[in-house]
Design an enzyme around this catalytic site. Structure first.
Site, PDB file in Angstrom:
ATOM      1  N   ASN A   7      35.881  49.895  40.085  1.00  0.00           N
ATOM      2  CA  ASN A   7      35.638  48.513  40.493  1.00  0.00           C
ATOM      3  C   ASN A   7      36.236  47.627  39.413  1.00  0.00           C
ATOM      4  OD1 ASN A   7      34.704  45.999  41.198  1.00  0.00           O
ATOM      5  ND2 ASN A   7      32.557  46.570  41.344  1.00  0.00           N
ATOM      6  N   LYS A  14      34.493  48.911  36.027  1.00  0.00           N
ATOM      7  CA  LYS A  14      33.335  49.789  36.177  1.00  0.00           C
ATOM      8  C   LYS A  14      33.816  51.089  36.812  1.00  0.00           C
ATOM      9  CE  LYS A  14      30.064  45.993  36.968  1.00  0.00           C
ATOM     10  NZ  LYS A  14      29.125  45.384  37.944  1.00  0.00           N
ATOM     11  N   ARG A  91      37.137  49.627  44.966  1.00  0.00           N
ATOM     12  CA  ARG A  91      36.513  48.498  45.633  1.00  0.00           C
ATOM     13  C   ARG A  91      37.551  47.375  45.702  1.00  0.00           C
ATOM     14  NH1 ARG A  91      32.897  43.629  43.357  1.00  0.00           N
ATOM     15  NH2 ARG A  91      32.257  42.744  45.354  1.00  0.00           N
ATOM     16  N   HIS A 180      30.037  41.760  50.509  1.00  0.00           N
ATOM     17  CA  HIS A 180      28.971  42.751  50.270  1.00  0.00           C
ATOM     18  C   HIS A 180      28.861  43.751  51.417  1.00  0.00           C
ATOM     19  CE1 HIS A 180      26.828  39.520  47.619  1.00  0.00           C
ATOM     20  NE2 HIS A 180      27.584  40.312  46.860  1.00  0.00           N
ATOM     21  N   LEU A 209      20.421  40.900  47.332  1.00  0.00           N
ATOM     22  CA  LEU A 209      20.101  39.832  46.387  1.00  0.00           C
ATOM     23  C   LEU A 209      20.408  40.269  44.965  1.00  0.00           C
ATOM     24  CD1 LEU A 209      16.607  38.840  47.866  1.00  0.00           C
ATOM     25  CD2 LEU A 209      18.874  37.996  48.530  1.00  0.00           C
ATOM     26  N   GLY A 210      21.496  39.736  44.428  1.00  0.00           N
ATOM     27  CA  GLY A 210      21.875  39.962  43.042  1.00  0.00           C
ATOM     28  C   GLY A 210      22.335  38.637  42.481  1.00  0.00           C
ATOM     29  N   ARG A 241      26.246  30.096  42.014  1.00  0.00           N
ATOM     30  CA  ARG A 241      26.881  29.467  43.180  1.00  0.00           C
ATOM     31  C   ARG A 241      25.861  28.654  43.963  1.00  0.00           C
ATOM     32  NH1 ARG A 241      29.139  35.187  44.872  1.00  0.00           N
ATOM     33  NH2 ARG A 241      30.751  35.492  43.286  1.00  0.00           N
ATOM     34  N   ASP A 283      19.671  34.328  35.299  1.00  0.00           N
ATOM     35  CA  ASP A 283      19.022  35.640  35.324  1.00  0.00           C
ATOM     36  C   ASP A 283      17.605  35.485  35.867  1.00  0.00           C
ATOM     37  OD1 ASP A 283      17.571  38.022  34.602  1.00  0.00           O
ATOM     38  OD2 ASP A 283      19.123  38.476  33.125  1.00  0.00           O
ATOM     39  N   GLU A 334      15.634  44.562  44.785  1.00  0.00           N
ATOM     40  CA  GLU A 334      14.976  45.829  44.470  1.00  0.00           C
ATOM     41  C   GLU A 334      13.871  45.674  43.429  1.00  0.00           C
ATOM     42  OE1 GLU A 334      18.030  48.632  43.309  1.00  0.00           O
ATOM     43  OE2 GLU A 334      19.337  47.910  44.926  1.00  0.00           O
ATOM     44  N   ASN A 335      13.922  44.605  42.625  1.00  0.00           N
ATOM     45  CA  ASN A 335      13.022  44.525  41.472  1.00  0.00           C
ATOM     46  C   ASN A 335      12.099  43.314  41.415  1.00  0.00           C
ATOM     47  OD1 ASN A 335      14.001  46.925  39.828  1.00  0.00           O
ATOM     48  ND2 ASN A 335      15.929  45.829  40.130  1.00  0.00           N
ATOM     49  N   GLU A 380      26.773  51.288  46.125  1.00  0.00           N
ATOM     50  CA  GLU A 380      28.121  50.998  46.612  1.00  0.00           C
ATOM     51  C   GLU A 380      29.132  52.035  46.126  1.00  0.00           C
ATOM     52  OE1 GLU A 380      28.831  46.410  46.897  1.00  0.00           O
ATOM     53  OE2 GLU A 380      27.354  46.735  45.311  1.00  0.00           O
TER      54      GLU A 380
END
Length: 465
Positions: A7, A14, A91, A180, A209-210, A241, A283, A334-335, A380
């Site tokens: 990526n 990555k 990607r 996504h 959601l990130g 954004r 964050d 997720e968190n 992903e």
């Protein structure tokens, strides 16, 4: 089979090396701050400690070469030779209207991805750098392109066209593309597995959601609408954004603040969202920590963030005509227990309710109503590796069947091995292509004339018609 997943971003690469027999990650890491003298390389092989070092990394080719060197390292590496890498999955953010699925990388694919730079100038150029670097460093290793936009190709025109002059769509390709897609597709299939029902029988709403965030409506395993649009700026409020705003605000702010188009773009993409609303951070962990300390401004930002998510969930329930499950994924999905709870609060009349204790424990199924509410980690990289394996196996199986047929009846192929492989791979990119089109592409690739009749005969013999 081992697949290297890459990526490539503007200043980072990555990577993961995945063994496809058991889908285990052999090694993973990231090269950050590419172009700087103090670039950071992080690497971790399976069952080993994470390694981190700082050194000069001038460009993406140097970064990819570093990745390969780490994978081959005598002490920390996981392969002994470059030939152990069977395929490379990339990607690629934007495939425009050209690609509805993952494809084998060819000259034509590279040209099409380059054409889409106009739609994703911050992403596609760097995705291409990764492809070009691998071509030089790992010659002969097949590469695939897995597009963020591909999954959304099933969105109908009434959902992807804007209320602008139709001529602008025809001339400039202005429409909703969505992003996504790899993540939305992956968690939708994982949800179907968890629910024990075929994906084609389910109506799902997936919330990725990130730092970037989007919601997708999925009917029968196909995307029918998504919150991101022509660019990833549209839709939800994100880390930096703004998401949906009144378009008239753009010229208004530019005129009042005397801004250029680039400055306005930077405000909307880099200085808005949660960063702009809080004035301190993008964050969610830091923002929620401020909420716990009593900051009203940070609480308001979270409320605005979750309100937008809820608004899209409601809209997509109407569009789908009901819903079997709402799925949360991505770092925040997720968190963040708080974001999940707020995003589906007061939706009991729609069949959506959350068990507070299950939500607190981050269980997979946290819903109590007729509509399932699921927390499913996205992957992903694995999705890209699976697509890569599928493309490579398809080519191998077709060639093996051909060899068996020819051995059985003494038929002599019009093509030698690599030429036959090129034909099969061209067909795999576009199974519905006409023999004449394939003949033209193959002629260009092999630099020799290939007739339509020869291609038609070969396709029939291969069982590809």
């Amino acid at each position: 089979m081992k697949v290297l997943v890459l990526n490539c971003g503007s200043s980072s690469v990555k990577f993961q090396l995945i063994a496809m027999t058991d889908e285990q990650v052999l090694a993973k890491g990231i090269v950050e701050k590419i172009g700087a003298s103090d670039a950071i390389i992080t690497y971790q092989a399976r069952d080993q400690n994470r390694l981190r070092e700082t050194r000069e990394v001038l460009n993406h080719e140097v970064a990819v070469d570093l990745v390969i060197s780490m994978l081959l390292h005598p002490q920390h590496g996981v392969i002994r030779d470059r030939t152990e890498i069977d395929g490379i999955g990339h990607r690629v953010v934007h495939g425009g209207e050209d690609f509805s699925d993952s494809v084998l990388v060819t000259d034509e694919v590279v040209a099409a991805v380059r054409k889409c730079i106009q739609f994703a100038p911050l992403h596609n150029p760097h995705n291409l750098k990764g492809i070009e670097a691998c071509e030089r460093l790992l010659p002969g290793v097949p590469q695939t392109a897995v597009f963020d936009t591909a999954f959304h190709h099933t969105i109908p025109p009434q959902a992807y066209l804007y209320g602008l002059p139709y001529a602008l769509y025809e001339k400039l390709g202005i429409r909703r593309y969505g992003f996504h897609g790899t993540s939305h597709k992956y968690v939708a299939h994982k949800a179907a597995e968890f629910l024990g029902k075929p994906a084609q029988n389910l109506k799902l709403i997936t919330c990725h959601l990130g730092n970037g965030a989007s919601v997708t409506a999925i009917d029968g395993g196909k995307s029918i609408d998504t919150s991101m649009g022509f660019t990833p700026l549209e839709g939800l409020i994100m880390g930096t954004r703004c998401g949906d705003i009144d378009p008239a605000l753009v010229p208004y702010i530019m005129n009042r603040e005397k801004l250029t188009a680039d400055q306005m773009d930077a405000i909307m993409n880099k200085h808005s969202g949660m960063l702009g609303l809080t004035g301190t951070s993008n964050d969610m962990r830091e923002i929620e920590a401020e909420v716990s300390r009593g900051s009203e401004r940070h609480k308001l930002a979270v409320d605005i963030y979750c309100h937008r998510i809820k608004k899209y969930i409601g809209a997509y329930m109407a569009e789908l005509g009901g819903c079997d499950a709402v799925i949360f994924t991505g770092g925040i999905g997720e968190n963040s227990r708080n974001v999940r709870m707020k995003s589906v609060s007061n939706l009991t009349r729609f069949g959506i309710a959350v068990d507070a204790e299950k939500n607190r424990k981050n269980e997979i199924a946290i819903g109590t109503g007729p509509v399932a509410v699921l927390v499913i980690p996205t992957n992903e990289e694995l999705a890209i590796a699976r697509d890569t394996k599928q493309i490579l196996v398809l080519g191998e199986e077709t060639l093996k069947k051909t060899a068996a047929r020819e051995a059985g009846n003494g038929r002599i192929s019009h093509f030698v091995g690599h030429e036959k492989a090129d034909l099969v791979l061209l067909w795999a990119e576009e199974p519905g292509a006409k023999p004449a089109d394939l003949a033209r592409k193959l002629s260009k690739k092999l630099s020799k004339p290939i007739t339509t009749e020869i291609v038609r005969e070969e396709l029939e013999y291969l069982g590809l018609t």
